[in-house]
Design an enzyme around this catalytic site. Structure first.
Site, short mmCIF file in Angstrom:
data_model
loop_
_atom_site.label_atom_id
_atom_site.label_comp_id
_atom_site.label_asym_id
_atom_site.label_seq_id
_atom_site.Cartn_x
_atom_site.Cartn_y
_atom_site.Cartn_z
N HIS A 48 -5.95 9.66 -4.21
CA HIS A 48 -4.70 10.34 -4.55
C HIS A 48 -4.76 11.01 -5.93
O HIS A 48 -5.60 10.68 -6.77
CB HIS A 48 -3.53 9.34 -4.52
CG HIS A 48 -3.70 8.22 -5.51
ND1 HIS A 48 -3.42 8.37 -6.86
CD2 HIS A 48 -4.12 6.95 -5.36
CE1 HIS A 48 -3.68 7.24 -7.49
NE2 HIS A 48 -4.11 6.35 -6.61
N GLU A 66 -3.29 0.39 -0.99
CA GLU A 66 -4.20 -0.08 -2.04
C GLU A 66 -4.24 -1.61 -2.08
O GLU A 66 -3.30 -2.29 -1.65
CB GLU A 66 -3.75 0.48 -3.40
CG GLU A 66 -4.61 0.07 -4.60
CD GLU A 66 -6.08 0.49 -4.50
OE1 GLU A 66 -6.73 0.16 -3.48
OE2 GLU A 66 -6.59 1.09 -5.46
#
Length: 205
Positions: free
Chosen positions: A8, A81
């Protein structure tokens, strides 16, 4: 089949060296700019579909890279994550210096890393990344040309552990991806080949 595995864009917490994990932090303006520029430079590359972590920093990155193209973005919980439990929101550099904290070993001896209270082990994140690859990605090998996966620093390395078939001792092989860095992997005849690990599609500022 080609895979583009993307980390990201930058968040405010990234810029401040704060540990994010499962905390849902949005992109900074710089992060949006990097993702947008990456999208512009990938505009001519065909993608059949994009898989994204459900966390906003990855999902927004996926949307910005896709731009105006009609490519489905599919969120998958297994791409979240690694959860850092009680360490989320703490300064990463301070934790790395603290020899009493398990995070001290996170990068230099990942095989010695232990999850803090409420956190997740590297073995667990590797397990869900491998499950995602086996159940979702690998069955598409013959009918799909190119897939993008947009997720996170540790999660993407867990995917690479599956691709390279190595243990957590080599978890950071190739180093931590920069924001919007792309790892390019080919899968053919049920075998993986890593083409590139440090590709960026934006001009470094």
């Amino acid at each position: 089949m080609e895979l583009y595995i993307v980390r990201h864009g930058e968040t405010v917490w990234n810029a401040e060296n704060l540990l994010q994990g499962s905390t849902d932090i949005e992109l900074s303006e710089n992060g949006r700019a990097l993702a947008g520029e990456t999208g512009e430079n990938l505009e001519e590359v065909h993608f059949d579909k994009i898989y994204s972590s459900p966390l906003i920093r990855a999902y927004e990155t996926a949307n910005l890279i896709r731009g105006h193209r009609n490519i489905p973005i599919i969120r998958d919980e297994r791409l979240r994550e690694l959860c850092f439990g009680v360490n989320e929101g703490k300064n990463m550099l301070k934790l790395l210096k603290d020899e009493e904290d398990p995070f001290h070993y996170f990068f230099k001896r990942p095989d010695l890393y232990q999850a803090p209270a409420g956190g997740e082990t590297l073995e667990h994140v590797c397990g869900r990344a491998a499950e995602f690859m086996r159940e979702i990605i690998e069955p598409q090998e013959k009918e799909t040309e190119r897939i993008m996966i947009v997720a996170h620093g540790a999660l993407n390395k867990a995917i690479m552990c599956h691709i390279r078939q190595h243990g957590t001792d080599k978890f950071w092989s190739g180093g931590l991806q920069k924001n919007c860095n792309v790892m390019i992997v080919k899968r053919e005849n049920e075998e993986y080949q890593v083409i590139e690990e440090t590709r960026i599609f934006y001009r470094e500022h």
